[in-house]
Design an enzyme around this catalytic site. Structure first.
Site, short mmCIF file in Angstrom:
data_model
loop_
_atom_site.label_atom_id
_atom_site.label_comp_id
_atom_site.label_asym_id
_atom_site.label_seq_id
_atom_site.Cartn_x
_atom_site.Cartn_y
_atom_site.Cartn_z
N ARG A 51 0.82 -1.27 0.10
CA ARG A 51 0.06 0.08 -0.15
C ARG A 51 0.93 1.28 0.09
O ARG A 51 0.64 2.17 -0.43
CB ARG A 51 -1.02 -0.05 0.93
CG ARG A 51 -1.65 1.20 1.24
CD ARG A 51 -3.01 1.40 2.31
NE ARG A 51 -3.00 0.41 3.45
CZ ARG A 51 -2.27 0.60 4.39
NH1 ARG A 51 -1.55 1.83 4.72
NH2 ARG A 51 -2.00 -0.18 5.55
N TYR A 103 -18.56 15.54 -15.06
CA TYR A 103 -18.84 14.08 -15.01
C TYR A 103 -19.92 13.76 -13.72
O TYR A 103 -19.71 14.34 -12.62
CB TYR A 103 -17.72 13.27 -14.73
CG TYR A 103 -18.11 11.82 -14.57
CD1 TYR A 103 -19.09 10.82 -15.44
CD2 TYR A 103 -17.59 11.22 -13.38
CE1 TYR A 103 -19.11 9.81 -15.04
CE2 TYR A 103 -17.81 9.81 -13.07
CZ TYR A 103 -18.79 9.20 -13.73
OH TYR A 103 -19.20 7.71 -13.45
N ASP A 175 -9.20 18.06 -14.39
CA ASP A 175 -9.73 16.68 -14.99
C ASP A 175 -9.11 16.52 -16.35
O ASP A 175 -9.80 17.14 -17.27
CB ASP A 175 -11.02 16.44 -14.68
CG ASP A 175 -11.43 14.94 -14.92
OD1 ASP A 175 -10.60 14.16 -15.83
OD2 ASP A 175 -12.36 14.39 -14.27
N LYS A 200 -10.18 5.34 -18.81
CA LYS A 200 -10.67 5.86 -20.31
C LYS A 200 -9.33 5.67 -21.06
O LYS A 200 -8.77 4.63 -21.43
CB LYS A 200 -11.12 7.18 -20.13
CG LYS A 200 -12.08 7.46 -19.13
CD LYS A 200 -13.47 6.44 -19.33
CE LYS A 200 -14.57 6.74 -18.20
NZ LYS A 200 -14.28 6.63 -16.91
C1 LIG Z 1 -14.07 12.91 -16.74
C2 LIG Z 1 -14.15 12.01 -15.82
N1 LIG Z 1 -13.74 12.15 -14.73
C3 LIG Z 1 -13.80 10.96 -13.57
C4 LIG Z 1 -14.26 9.86 -14.03
C5 LIG Z 1 -14.32 8.91 -12.97
O1 LIG Z 1 -13.39 7.62 -13.14
P1 LIG Z 1 -13.84 6.20 -12.92
O2 LIG Z 1 -14.92 5.78 -13.56
O3 LIG Z 1 -12.61 5.59 -13.21
O4 LIG Z 1 -13.88 6.14 -11.28
C6 LIG Z 1 -14.97 9.70 -15.00
C7 LIG Z 1 -15.71 8.43 -15.21
O5 LIG Z 1 -16.67 8.31 -16.19
C8 LIG Z 1 -14.92 10.69 -15.79
O6 LIG Z 1 -15.59 10.62 -17.41
#
Ligand SMILES: Cc1ncc(COP(=O)(O)O)c(C=O)c1O
Length: 382
Positions: A51, A103, A175, A200
């Protein structure tokens, strides 16, 4: 690696190469060990417990920090794991600003988890720096921006927002899931922290759930490491290895995602049943010029509005090649109905105000031949 070989494509391909002194292996190995033998009391190999540190994870984290231009990279069990860990940096009474084109899962964790802990959030149109400035309160501690936005692909001006955050002592978080460091490096433009859902594009094959934080500043990097080590949302070594492998083709993939998305967006624009196409690569897109300045490409994400919710449903039912599925950024093309799927947790009135209606479809353009994607869209629309 010698700094003369500093093209991002080269650095991506070379991740892990030359790190395994023991065997000379080109592919850096997976270290599954949860714990490590100490040579003696008070002595350590540098690894005590997985960890807190793992060799495979370390190679990946260093590579991500380098690609984003930061000091510290950390990988998590998911994008939400990364965001949640980051949000634990804040305290009760703190206020955050976030993009309104965000998101839905990020909105959910802010509203249904952190609001209860006394951390409040206001949602603003981050494509307007003056609107963000007007929303800053005395207790505001950070700005969280998704650019391009999700699902309407609005473009925020990272540089002017960075200046604004600096002037007000706000932590500036971007992000970067949609563009990846191949196309956009927010830390170079003034952001303090970059977040990714590595599920993604970084992972890129729809077979891995992971998240990333990269900090520009060493102190913040240490703070995020402390939070991750204390709360535990690490990425297992097997998945770290898979993500290393994925990153090697990231630049090639992003190039192809971008060129195919532009072709699909241009084709969609010509269809009578399509009311509007949202893609930063189109010259009519309000963020087109800004995107050209701050990014090296427009990415593989686009949204489009058809003339009725019934037609949107028909398209999703008739697709043959493209999959109707959540998520994005994989080699396979996926289509989403954001109002019901990714943004279902945003209240209906707010969705309506933002234009996330039941006739808006989001497309993650994959690596198939663009002609085949267009043929599938054509048969589904007609
Ligand atoms: C732009 C964005 N940020 C964060 C996330 C969250 O990521 P995760 O689904 O890997 O937990 C997503 C998920 O779709 C996303 O599209």
């Amino acid at each position: 690696m010698k700094s003369v070989f500093n093209h991002l494509t080269t650095r991506s391909v070379q991740i892990g190469v030359g790190h395994d002194d023991h065997t000379g292996g080109i592919s850096f190995p997976i270290y599954p060990s949860a714990t490590y033998r100490h040579p003696g009391v008070g002595q350590s190999t540098g690894y005590d417990y997985t960890r807190s540190g793992n060799p495979t994870r370390e190679v990946l984290e260093e590579a991500l920090a380098e690609l984003e231009g930061g000091t510290h990279g950390l990988v998590f069990s998911s994008g939400m794991g990364a965001l949640t860990t980051l949000l634990l940096h804040f305290s009760s009474g703190d206020h955050l600003l976030a993009s309104e084109d965000l998101y839905g899962g990020t909105y959910r964790v802010l509203e249904q988890v952190f609001a209860k802990l006394g951390i409040s959030t206001s949602y603003v149109d981050t494509t307007s720096t003056p609107a963000v400035a007007a929303a800053i309160l005395p207790q505001t501690k950070a700005l969280l921006v998704e650019t391009p936005g999700n699902p309407l692909l609005g473009i925020a001006d990272i540089r002017t927002l960075g200046d604004l955050c600096k002037a007000h002592g706000l932590l500036f978080i971007v992000d970067n899931t949609f563009l990846t460091p191949v196309l956009q490096r927010p830390l170079e433009l003034g952001a303090d922290i970059v977040v990714h859902s590595a599920t993604k594009y970084l992972g890129g094959h729809s077979d891995l759930c992971a998240g990333v934080l990269v900090a520009r500043d060493a102190e913040m990097g240490k703070r995020l490491y402390f939070l991750q080590n204390s709360t535990g949302a690490i990425l297992p070594p097997q998945d770290c290895w898979l993500l290393i492998r994925s990153l090697k083709t990231l630049p090639l993939r992003m190039k192809r995602h971008s060129s195919s998305a532009l072709l699909v967006a241009q084709w969609l624009q010509q269809q009578s049943q399509v009311e509007k196409v949202y893609y930063p690569g189109l010259s009519e897109h309000p963020g087109h010029d800004l995107s050209r300045q701050q990014a090296d490409g427009f990415g593989g994400m686009l949204s489009f509005r058809v003339d009725s919710p019934q037609l949107a449903e028909q398209v999703l039912e008739r697709l043959q090649l493209i999959s109707f599925a959540e998520s994005l950024g994989g080699v396979e093309t996926l289509m989403t109905l954001p109002a019901v799927q990714t943004h279902g947790d945003i209240p209906a009135g707010e969705r309506q105000r933002l234009g996330i209606s039941n006739s808006l479809l989001r497309l993650s353009v994959g690596l198939e031949e663009p002609d085949d994607l267009i043929a599938d869209l054509q048969q589904a629309l007609n």
